[in-house]
Write a protein that holds these residues in place. Sequence first.
Motif, PDB file in Angstrom:
ATOM      1  N   ALA A  29     -22.550  -0.840   5.301  1.00 26.19           N
ATOM      2  CA  ALA A  29     -23.014  -2.229   5.367  1.00 26.19           C
ATOM      3  C   ALA A  29     -21.866  -3.206   5.559  1.00 26.19           C
ATOM      4  CB  ALA A  29     -23.768  -2.581   4.086  1.00 26.19           C
ATOM      5  N   GLY A  30     -20.633  -2.677   5.686  1.00 23.52           N
ATOM      6  CA  GLY A  30     -19.471  -3.533   5.898  1.00 23.52           C
ATOM      7  C   GLY A  30     -19.027  -4.277   4.651  1.00 23.52           C
ATOM      8  N   GLU A  31     -19.369  -3.757   3.474  1.00 27.58           N
ATOM      9  CA  GLU A  31     -19.020  -4.409   2.223  1.00 27.58           C
ATOM     10  C   GLU A  31     -17.832  -3.726   1.562  1.00 27.58           C
ATOM     11  OE1 GLU A  31     -22.554  -4.181  -0.081  1.00 27.58           O
ATOM     12  OE2 GLU A  31     -23.707  -5.539   1.197  1.00 27.58           O
ATOM     13  N   SER A  32     -17.159  -4.455   0.680  1.00 24.27           N
ATOM     14  CA  SER A  32     -16.047  -3.915  -0.082  1.00 24.27           C
ATOM     15  C   SER A  32     -16.565  -2.970  -1.156  1.00 24.27           C
ATOM     16  CB  SER A  32     -15.251  -5.043  -0.739  1.00 24.27           C
ATOM     17  OG  SER A  32     -14.320  -4.532  -1.680  1.00 24.27           O
ATOM     18  N   VAL A  33     -15.783  -1.922  -1.451  1.00 26.48           N
ATOM     19  CA  VAL A  33     -16.191  -0.979  -2.487  1.00 26.48           C
ATOM     20  C   VAL A  33     -15.711  -1.424  -3.866  1.00 26.48           C
ATOM     21  CG1 VAL A  33     -16.231   0.967  -0.884  1.00 26.48           C
ATOM     22  CG2 VAL A  33     -14.138   0.465  -2.150  1.00 26.48           C
ATOM     23  N   VAL A  34     -14.930  -2.481  -3.926  1.00 25.94           N
ATOM     24  CA  VAL A  34     -14.403  -2.945  -5.214  1.00 25.94           C
ATOM     25  C   VAL A  34     -14.918  -4.329  -5.614  1.00 25.94           C
ATOM     26  CG1 VAL A  34     -12.321  -1.555  -5.052  1.00 25.94           C
ATOM     27  CG2 VAL A  34     -12.320  -3.865  -4.094  1.00 25.94           C
ATOM     28  N   HIS A  35     -15.403  -5.103  -4.650  1.00 26.68           N
ATOM     29  CA  HIS A  35     -15.879  -6.445  -4.963  1.00 26.68           C
ATOM     30  C   HIS A  35     -17.124  -6.747  -4.131  1.00 26.68           C
ATOM     31  CE1 HIS A  35     -15.565 -10.596  -6.360  1.00 26.68           C
ATOM     32  NE2 HIS A  35     -15.884 -10.959  -5.128  1.00 26.68           N
ATOM     33  N   PRO A  36     -18.184  -7.296  -4.717  1.00 27.14           N
ATOM     34  CA  PRO A  36     -18.301  -7.648  -6.141  1.00 27.14           C
ATOM     35  C   PRO A  36     -18.553  -6.430  -7.002  1.00 27.14           C
ATOM     36  CG  PRO A  36     -20.356  -8.071  -5.022  1.00 27.14           C
ATOM     37  CD  PRO A  36     -19.390  -7.635  -3.963  1.00 27.14           C
ATOM     38  N   SER A  41     -29.610  -5.041  -7.670  1.00 28.28           N
ATOM     39  CA  SER A  41     -29.896  -5.592  -6.344  1.00 28.28           C
ATOM     40  C   SER A  41     -30.976  -6.661  -6.379  1.00 28.28           C
ATOM     41  CB  SER A  41     -30.331  -4.465  -5.400  1.00 28.28           C
ATOM     42  OG  SER A  41     -31.489  -3.819  -5.909  1.00 28.28           O
ATOM     43  N   ARG A  42     -31.764  -6.702  -7.449  1.00 33.99           N
ATOM     44  CA  ARG A  42     -32.857  -7.677  -7.531  1.00 33.99           C
ATOM     45  C   ARG A  42     -32.475  -8.907  -8.356  1.00 33.99           C
ATOM     46  NH1 ARG A  42     -39.035  -6.618  -9.801  1.00 33.99           N
ATOM     47  NH2 ARG A  42     -39.741  -8.775  -9.639  1.00 33.99           N
ATOM     48  N   CYS A  43     -32.092  -8.699  -9.614  1.00 27.57           N
ATOM     49  CA  CYS A  43     -31.830  -9.847 -10.486  1.00 27.57           C
ATOM     50  C   CYS A  43     -30.381 -10.302 -10.458  1.00 27.57           C
ATOM     51  CB  CYS A  43     -32.254  -9.541 -11.928  1.00 27.57           C
ATOM     52  SG  CYS A  43     -31.270  -8.254 -12.747  1.00 27.57           S
ATOM     53  N   GLY A  44     -29.476  -9.477  -9.870  1.00 31.02           N
ATOM     54  CA  GLY A  44     -28.080  -9.870  -9.753  1.00 31.02           C
ATOM     55  C   GLY A  44     -27.276  -9.730 -11.018  1.00 31.02           C
ATOM     56  N   THR A  45     -27.861  -9.175 -12.087  1.00 28.94           N
ATOM     57  CA  THR A  45     -27.133  -9.008 -13.341  1.00 28.94           C
ATOM     58  C   THR A  45     -26.036  -7.970 -13.179  1.00 28.94           C
ATOM     59  OG1 THR A  45     -29.129  -9.532 -14.608  1.00 28.94           O
ATOM     60  CG2 THR A  45     -27.326  -8.425 -15.784  1.00 28.94           C
ATOM     61  N   ARG A  46     -24.830  -8.333 -13.618  1.00 25.06           N
ATOM     62  CA  ARG A  46     -23.705  -7.402 -13.537  1.00 25.06           C
ATOM     63  C   ARG A  46     -23.941  -6.239 -14.487  1.00 25.06           C
ATOM     64  NH1 ARG A  46     -17.238  -8.871 -14.075  1.00 25.06           N
ATOM     65  NH2 ARG A  46     -16.478  -6.707 -14.023  1.00 25.06           N
ATOM     66  N   LEU A  47     -23.748  -5.025 -13.997  1.00 25.38           N
ATOM     67  CA  LEU A  47     -23.997  -3.843 -14.809  1.00 25.38           C
ATOM     68  C   LEU A  47     -22.876  -3.635 -15.812  1.00 25.38           C
ATOM     69  CD1 LEU A  47     -25.318  -1.337 -12.107  1.00 25.38           C
ATOM     70  CD2 LEU A  47     -26.596  -2.984 -13.471  1.00 25.38           C
ATOM     71  N   GLY A  48     -23.259  -3.319 -17.043  1.00 27.77           N
ATOM     72  CA  GLY A  48     -22.282  -3.039 -18.075  1.00 27.77           C
ATOM     73  C   GLY A  48     -21.972  -1.560 -18.155  1.00 27.77           C
ATOM     74  N   ALA A  49     -21.124  -1.205 -19.118  1.00 32.00           N
ATOM     75  CA  ALA A  49     -20.708   0.184 -19.272  1.00 32.00           C
ATOM     76  C   ALA A  49     -21.897   1.094 -19.547  1.00 32.00           C
ATOM     77  CB  ALA A  49     -19.687   0.295 -20.394  1.00 32.00           C
ATOM     78  N   MET A  50     -22.866   0.606 -20.329  1.00 35.10           N
ATOM     79  CA  MET A  50     -24.023   1.434 -20.667  1.00 35.10           C
ATOM     80  C   MET A  50     -24.944   1.664 -19.470  1.00 35.10           C
ATOM     81  SD  MET A  50     -23.568   2.381 -23.683  1.00 35.10           S
ATOM     82  CE  MET A  50     -25.167   3.127 -23.974  1.00 35.10           C
ATOM     83  N   ASP A  51     -24.785   0.833 -18.435  1.00 36.38           N
ATOM     84  CA  ASP A  51     -25.617   0.985 -17.238  1.00 36.38           C
ATOM     85  C   ASP A  51     -25.005   1.932 -16.223  1.00 36.38           C
ATOM     86  OD1 ASP A  51     -27.611  -1.035 -17.986  1.00 36.38           O
ATOM     87  OD2 ASP A  51     -25.973  -2.461 -17.694  1.00 36.38           O
ATOM     88  N   PHE A  60     -31.968   7.377 -19.409  1.00 41.31           N
ATOM     89  CA  PHE A  60     -32.290   6.563 -20.574  1.00 41.31           C
ATOM     90  C   PHE A  60     -33.095   5.322 -20.197  1.00 41.31           C
ATOM     91  CE2 PHE A  60     -28.294   8.281 -22.854  1.00 41.31           C
ATOM     92  CZ  PHE A  60     -29.005   9.397 -23.268  1.00 41.31           C
ATOM     93  N   SER A  61     -32.825   4.778 -19.017  1.00 41.73           N
ATOM     94  CA  SER A  61     -33.557   3.578 -18.582  1.00 41.73           C
ATOM     95  C   SER A  61     -34.820   3.927 -17.794  1.00 41.73           C
ATOM     96  CB  SER A  61     -32.649   2.701 -17.720  1.00 41.73           C
ATOM     97  OG  SER A  61     -32.292   3.362 -16.511  1.00 41.73           O
ATOM     98  N   ARG A  62     -35.101   5.229 -17.684  1.00 42.23           N
ATOM     99  CA  ARG A  62     -36.274   5.719 -16.952  1.00 42.23           C
ATOM    100  C   ARG A  62     -36.289   5.230 -15.500  1.00 42.23           C
ATOM    101  NH1 ARG A  62     -41.114   5.090 -21.526  1.00 42.23           N
ATOM    102  NH2 ARG A  62     -40.077   6.373 -23.115  1.00 42.23           N
ATOM    103  N   GLY A  63     -35.114   5.192 -14.918  1.00 42.76           N
ATOM    104  CA  GLY A  63     -35.009   4.853 -13.502  1.00 42.76           C
ATOM    105  C   GLY A  63     -35.265   3.404 -13.177  1.00 42.76           C
ATOM    106  N   ARG A  64     -35.048   2.512 -14.161  1.00 47.82           N
ATOM    107  CA  ARG A  64     -35.289   1.079 -13.927  1.00 47.82           C
ATOM    108  C   ARG A  64     -34.130   0.247 -14.460  1.00 47.82           C
ATOM    109  NH1 ARG A  64     -40.274  -0.157 -12.207  1.00 47.82           N
ATOM    110  NH2 ARG A  64     -41.856   1.480 -12.291  1.00 47.82           N
ATOM    111  N   CYS A  65     -33.962  -0.921 -13.874  1.00 48.62           N
ATOM    112  CA  CYS A  65     -32.967  -1.868 -14.374  1.00 48.62           C
ATOM    113  C   CYS A  65     -33.371  -2.308 -15.782  1.00 48.62           C
ATOM    114  CB  CYS A  65     -32.877  -3.075 -13.443  1.00 48.62           C
ATOM    115  SG  CYS A  65     -31.826  -4.418 -14.075  1.00 48.62           S
ATOM    116  N   ARG A  66     -32.423  -2.293 -16.702  1.00 46.75           N
ATOM    117  CA  ARG A  66     -32.736  -2.675 -18.081  1.00 46.75           C
ATOM    118  C   ARG A  66     -33.030  -4.167 -18.219  1.00 46.75           C
ATOM    119  NH1 ARG A  66     -29.222  -2.546 -21.920  1.00 46.75           N
ATOM    120  NH2 ARG A  66     -27.333  -2.610 -20.640  1.00 46.75           N
ATOM    121  N   HIS A  67     -32.650  -4.941 -17.198  1.00 43.67           N
ATOM    122  CA  HIS A  67     -32.772  -6.391 -17.303  1.00 43.67           C
ATOM    123  C   HIS A  67     -34.032  -6.928 -16.638  1.00 43.67           C
ATOM    124  CE1 HIS A  67     -28.634  -6.271 -18.742  1.00 43.67           C
ATOM    125  NE2 HIS A  67     -28.365  -5.470 -17.713  1.00 43.67           N
ATOM    126  N   CYS A  68     -34.380  -6.407 -15.458  1.00 39.07           N
ATOM    127  CA  CYS A  68     -35.550  -6.946 -14.752  1.00 39.07           C
ATOM    128  C   CYS A  68     -36.635  -5.912 -14.507  1.00 39.07           C
ATOM    129  CB  CYS A  68     -35.120  -7.568 -13.417  1.00 39.07           C
ATOM    130  SG  CYS A  68     -34.523  -6.362 -12.210  1.00 39.07           S
TER     131      CYS A  68
END
Length: 251
Positions: A29-36, A41-51, A60-68
């Motif tokens: 997709a022509g994107e950087s592998v380090v930034h952002p 992909s939906r809610c834009g929440t930055r993933l933490g270590a547990m994610d 553990f998250s049953r295949g879903r984002c824990r936030h949205c």
Amino acid sequence: MTAIIGIYLLILGLALGSFYNVVALRVPAGESVVHPPSRCSRCGTRLGAMDMIPVLSYLFSRGRCRHCGVSVSALYPLGEAATGLLFVWVYLQTGITGQLPIGLVLVSLSVIITIADIHYMKIPNKVLLFFLPILVVLIILTPAGSLWIHLGGALAGGGILLLIVILSRGGMGMGDVKLFALFGWVIGFPNVLLALFAACLLGLLYGMILRVAGRNGRGQPIPFGPFLAAGTLIAYGYGSHIISGYLSLIG
């Protein structure tokens, strides 16, 4: 000692597999592998270590984002698990020899292009160009026999697929040609022929399963890179045994 090294390679493969997901999904997709940093992909929440614990976070998250709650692609845990398990498989095949780094790099390339081709129907040139000098140098330093065998594998692999591209007029992409030439350089001749046969057989079986399940219409393209990778790994691990067994049957 074997178990300790195997566990280490499993953990290393799981961790690298997580990064390989990023490479496979961002580079085409022509994107950087380090930034952002990794985000939903939906809610834009930055993933933490547990994610981002390989495989386990997905389970553990049953295949879903824990936030949205949006579904997360199964390609993520599958890529991580495949890398870890294949790293261990390579070690069991080669032991601590000069062939071990070659096998690990081959697996790494296979995982990245498989995910990229499944997601984008594209084998990124940047990935091939990154792995090309690494595999060329590793094979020159520790060839599995004569360098002519590896050169013959590259010429046969790339040449056969190039001929198919010309004759099929778009039925296969040049990315497959370049990829299989690189694969052929690693596994050599005649293993490259076995790899192509296995790839075609696996691709045919997969297409038949999709047709029976009603999930693939006539003329709908199927990514061939994953099957080339699977065929190459089969030939890499068992090529000499399969070929010698076949020759003994017909001899």
